[in-house]
Design a protein around this motif. Sequence first.
Motif, short mmCIF file in Angstrom:
data_model
loop_
_atom_site.label_atom_id
_atom_site.label_comp_id
_atom_site.label_asym_id
_atom_site.label_seq_id
_atom_site.Cartn_x
_atom_site.Cartn_y
_atom_site.Cartn_z
N ALA A 111 0.86 -1.21 -0.12
CA ALA A 111 0.13 0.04 0.04
C ALA A 111 1.14 1.09 0.01
CB ALA A 111 -0.90 0.09 1.12
N LEU A 112 1.89 1.31 0.79
CA LEU A 112 2.56 2.56 1.02
C LEU A 112 3.52 2.79 -0.33
CD1 LEU A 112 4.28 2.12 4.45
CD2 LEU A 112 2.44 3.81 3.91
N VAL A 113 4.02 1.89 -0.89
CA VAL A 113 4.95 1.81 -2.01
C VAL A 113 3.89 2.07 -3.30
CG1 VAL A 113 6.39 0.55 -3.68
CG2 VAL A 113 6.71 0.15 -1.55
N TRP A 114 2.70 1.42 -3.39
CA TRP A 114 1.80 1.95 -4.50
C TRP A 114 1.44 3.37 -4.38
CZ3 TRP A 114 -3.27 3.64 -3.95
CH2 TRP A 114 -3.79 3.75 -4.89
N ALA A 115 1.12 3.89 -3.14
CA ALA A 115 0.82 5.34 -3.27
C ALA A 115 1.92 6.35 -3.54
CB ALA A 115 0.37 5.58 -1.56
N PHE A 116 2.99 5.93 -3.02
CA PHE A 116 4.25 6.87 -3.46
C PHE A 116 4.59 6.75 -4.73
CE2 PHE A 116 5.14 6.64 1.16
CZ PHE A 116 5.14 8.17 1.66
N ILE A 250 -2.57 -0.78 -14.81
CA ILE A 250 -1.41 -1.59 -15.20
C ILE A 250 -0.18 -1.19 -14.29
CG2 ILE A 250 0.09 -1.85 -17.12
CD1 ILE A 250 -2.18 -1.54 -19.02
N GLY A 251 0.08 -0.11 -14.15
CA GLY A 251 1.35 0.32 -13.50
C GLY A 251 0.94 -0.40 -11.91
N SER A 252 -0.09 -0.19 -11.29
CA SER A 252 -0.42 -0.85 -9.86
C SER A 252 -0.33 -2.27 -10.03
CB SER A 252 -1.83 -0.36 -9.60
OG SER A 252 -2.12 0.87 -9.56
N ILE A 253 -0.59 -2.77 -11.12
CA ILE A 253 -0.37 -4.38 -11.16
C ILE A 253 1.11 -4.56 -11.04
CG2 ILE A 253 -0.81 -6.54 -12.60
CD1 ILE A 253 -3.26 -5.17 -13.44
N PHE A 254 1.72 -3.94 -12.01
CA PHE A 254 3.18 -4.31 -12.11
C PHE A 254 3.95 -3.99 -10.49
CE2 PHE A 254 3.77 -2.92 -16.63
CZ PHE A 254 3.46 -4.33 -16.97
N ILE A 256 2.61 -3.95 -7.52
CA ILE A 256 1.88 -4.67 -6.44
C ILE A 256 2.28 -6.02 -6.66
CG2 ILE A 256 -0.19 -5.80 -5.53
CD1 ILE A 256 -1.51 -3.06 -5.83
N THR A 257 2.57 -6.78 -7.65
CA THR A 257 2.89 -8.02 -7.78
C THR A 257 4.54 -8.19 -7.47
OG1 THR A 257 3.22 -7.68 -10.28
CG2 THR A 257 1.11 -8.69 -9.48
N ALA A 293 7.34 -24.36 1.13
CA ALA A 293 7.69 -23.14 0.19
C ALA A 293 6.63 -22.98 -0.85
CB ALA A 293 9.11 -23.11 -0.14
N ALA A 294 6.39 -24.12 -1.66
CA ALA A 294 5.47 -24.23 -2.64
C ALA A 294 4.20 -24.04 -2.16
CB ALA A 294 5.64 -25.69 -3.18
N ALA A 295 3.69 -24.39 -0.93
CA ALA A 295 2.32 -24.10 -0.16
C ALA A 295 2.33 -22.72 0.04
CB ALA A 295 2.18 -25.01 0.78
N ASN A 296 3.19 -22.03 0.48
CA ASN A 296 3.31 -20.73 0.92
C ASN A 296 3.23 -19.91 -0.69
OD1 ASN A 296 3.54 -19.45 3.53
ND2 ASN A 296 5.03 -21.13 3.69
N ALA A 297 3.93 -20.27 -1.65
CA ALA A 297 3.87 -19.76 -3.10
C ALA A 297 2.55 -19.74 -3.74
CB ALA A 297 4.67 -20.21 -3.85
N VAL A 298 1.79 -20.91 -3.50
CA VAL A 298 0.34 -21.07 -3.87
C VAL A 298 -0.49 -20.03 -3.12
CG1 VAL A 298 -1.54 -22.60 -4.11
CG2 VAL A 298 0.64 -23.38 -4.83
N ILE A 299 -0.36 -19.90 -1.90
CA ILE A 299 -1.34 -19.07 -1.42
C ILE A 299 -0.94 -17.43 -1.52
CG2 ILE A 299 -1.86 -18.09 0.95
CD1 ILE A 299 -1.16 -20.98 2.30
N LEU A 300 0.45 -17.25 -1.95
CA LEU A 300 0.82 -15.90 -2.38
C LEU A 300 0.08 -15.64 -3.58
CD1 LEU A 300 2.35 -13.30 -1.78
CD2 LEU A 300 4.23 -14.51 -2.62
N LEU A 301 0.29 -16.77 -4.42
CA LEU A 301 -0.27 -16.59 -5.73
C LEU A 301 -1.86 -16.30 -5.89
CD1 LEU A 301 0.11 -16.69 -8.97
CD2 LEU A 301 -0.33 -19.04 -8.80
N ILE A 302 -2.59 -16.90 -5.02
CA ILE A 302 -4.06 -16.79 -4.90
C ILE A 302 -4.31 -15.36 -4.21
CG2 ILE A 302 -6.32 -17.55 -3.78
CD1 ILE A 302 -4.92 -20.35 -3.77
N VAL A 303 -3.91 -14.89 -3.40
CA VAL A 303 -3.85 -13.36 -2.75
C VAL A 303 -3.46 -12.56 -3.83
CG1 VAL A 303 -2.84 -11.72 -1.11
CG2 VAL A 303 -3.35 -14.23 -0.61
N VAL A 304 -2.30 -12.57 -4.71
CA VAL A 304 -2.07 -11.65 -5.96
C VAL A 304 -3.08 -11.63 -7.08
CG1 VAL A 304 -0.37 -11.34 -7.81
CG2 VAL A 304 0.53 -11.77 -5.30
N LEU A 305 -3.49 -13.00 -7.41
CA LEU A 305 -4.63 -12.98 -8.11
C LEU A 305 -5.97 -12.40 -7.79
CD1 LEU A 305 -4.05 -16.49 -9.63
CD2 LEU A 305 -3.37 -14.40 -10.82
N MET A 306 -6.10 -12.27 -6.62
CA MET A 306 -7.44 -11.68 -6.08
C MET A 306 -7.29 -10.39 -6.07
SD MET A 306 -8.05 -14.02 -2.65
CE MET A 306 -9.19 -13.05 -2.11
#
Length: 321
Positions: A111-116, A250-254, A256-257, A293-306
């Motif tokens: 949120a902070l990086v996106w705003a600035f 588009i910039g926000s997606i870049f 944030i991801t 690590a793969a399980a954490n990566a899957v959860i992170l991917l789901i959050v980012v996709l949301m």
Amino acid sequence: MADISPGIAAPPLGSGSGTSSVPPKARAARRVPGVPAWLQATPATLVFALFFVIPLALVAVVSFWQYNEYEIIPAFTFQNYIDIFSGCFGGGDDGMCTTFRTYLSTLKFCALVWAFTLMIGFTVSYFVAFHVRTTGMQTLLFLLCTIPFWTSNVIRMISWIPLLGRNGVVNQFLMATGITSSPVEWLLYSDFSVVLAFVHLFTMFMIVPIFNSMMRIDRALIEAARDAGATGFQILRDVIVPLCKTGIIIGSIFVITIVMGDFVTIGVMGGQQIASVGKIIQVQTSYLQFPAAAANAVILLIVVLMIIFGLTRIVDIRKEL
């Protein structure tokens, strides 16, 4: 037979408002003769499957495997996901488990990086697009924004350490001028230094799409709004910002991801003291805990996709692609 007045040609058979005006021969010429459409798309499909679909599928499969201190066991289990959310729904001393605190910390940085980056990127893009008159100068200023990308991210991060350190340039200046009597500790290895590095590294990802959207705005719209009596702020709010929504998204997606999965910047600028989801995955990988690590990566991917799904509901970015 209907009477047709002289000098007026009868419309061709089958013409109408819903019929394309492109002749059939012209439409056929656009296709590669003798090659089916599905065959033309095969190379791109194979590349997409090889470098995107298959790796993600492998990560998802490994996330359900068992492991111990010595080996990875290809046996199905939900234990990796159970361990991640262990204690998250039973209530603790502070009501929040480690996983939720980690995601909250990561989202805070996002949120902070996106705003600035949005504020800086929009300001720079607006100045270059609307206040620089010549195309050559616009190109020159745009290229100047890309100069930091000529060096690696690690070098650009490390360059902040001599400036923000306890005995760095900034602290020496503050003490020499009498502003502070002792070094400021929070300048380095803190949330401030992490956000500063993120903004330094990723602002360009916000500038490029916003600048591209602004350059597509018809200047006649701005002149018409000005002739209608609109102020500069009204033109910015009612004309420029709505027409730049695609670039902003588009910039926000870049941004944030990238921030969500980053662990190098947080590790270097946070002094290995700040937790993030990417940092947890990196640590688990270093200890060869690949299923966790793969399980954490899957959860992170789901959050980012949301998050991406929510952003794409605001505007149709396919118009920009």
